[in-house]
Motif scaffolding. Structure first.
Motif, PDB file in Angstrom:
ATOM      1  N   ALA A  16       0.843  -1.197   0.000  1.00  0.00           N
ATOM      2  CA  ALA A  16       0.000   0.000   0.000  1.00  0.00           C
ATOM      3  C   ALA A  16       0.878   1.246   0.000  1.00  0.00           C
ATOM      4  CB  ALA A  16      -0.915  -0.013   1.224  1.00  0.00           C
ATOM      5  N   HIS A  24      -0.862  -6.226  -0.244  1.00  0.00           N
ATOM      6  CA  HIS A  24      -2.139  -6.548  -0.883  1.00  0.00           C
ATOM      7  C   HIS A  24      -1.913  -7.450  -2.083  1.00  0.00           C
ATOM      8  CE1 HIS A  24      -4.337  -3.539   1.466  1.00  0.00           C
ATOM      9  NE2 HIS A  24      -3.216  -2.848   1.390  1.00  0.00           N
ATOM     10  N   HIS A  70     -10.342   0.802  -2.850  1.00  0.00           N
ATOM     11  CA  HIS A  70      -9.090   0.252  -2.308  1.00  0.00           C
ATOM     12  C   HIS A  70      -8.171  -0.201  -3.433  1.00  0.00           C
ATOM     13  CE1 HIS A  70      -9.874   0.471   1.942  1.00  0.00           C
ATOM     14  NE2 HIS A  70     -11.014  -0.206   1.832  1.00  0.00           N
TER      15      HIS A  70
END
Length: 189
Positions: A16, A24, A70
């Motif tokens: 991130a 992620h 996201h």
């Protein structure tokens, strides 16, 4: 044609943006979107946290705007658009071609068409300017390829050799010979 795509269709991983250090992972299979993330922190309250996973059908993913935000923040808008296209069964088959097959297909195009194709996407720009493709083109259009030309191609690339006229090419080869002769003399001294 979409039935030919089985198993994993797309996969990407990233950390991130700062200051977060979370990891992620996004996986698109032939039937679902899998979103995994790992909280990475030195703080004691996060030390024993296990990785999380969210499985969504294509339609659930398209309806989940929070998840899309996201993905956009971590992987960028282009990846989000690509994932949304996959979930709507709009597949880019050219992007999925193996590199060797793509080079083989491009090698049959005329030079003007290769120039136009290179302007359509980053993937095609990279493929159309690759040394592998231009080595094939040079061998197709040139009668003889000398060992010196092969050695020069390592320095300047096959595309440069193809577009350099014969006199300039001979000049570059002569300069290369002189440079190697000077280097050899320097080593002897």
């Amino acid at each position: 044609m979409a039935s030919l795509l089985r198993g994993i269709i797309f996969e990407i991983s990233a950390q991130a943006p700062a200051p977060s250090k979370d990891y992620h992972h996004l996986l698109v299979t032939d039937s679902k979107v899998i979103w995994r993330w790992w909280k990475i922190s030195l703080r004691s309250e996060f030390r024993n946290m296990k990785p999380w996973e969210q499985n969504s059908s294509y339609q659930d993913f398209l309806d989940d705007l929070n998840l899309q935000v996201h993905i956009s923040v971590i992987f960028g808008n282009e990846i989000l658009k690509y994932i949304c296209n996959l979930c709507q069964h709009r597949f880019d088959y050219l992007e999925r071609l193996p590199k060797g097959l793509l080079m083989y297909i491009i090698s049959f195009l005329e030079l003007e068409d290769i120039a136009r194709l290179s302007q359509t996407s980053r993937q095609f720009e990279k493929a159309c300017n690759s040394d592998e493709l231009w080595a094939h083109i040079v061998s197709r259009y040139c009668d003889t390829i000398t060992q010196e030309m092969r050695e020069l191609s390592v320095e300047v690339g096959w595309k440069e050799i193809f577009f350099t006229n014969k006199l300039q090419l001979q000049k570059k080869i002569r300069r290369r010979r002189q440079r190697f002769a000077e280097d050899a003399d320097d080593m002897m001294a």
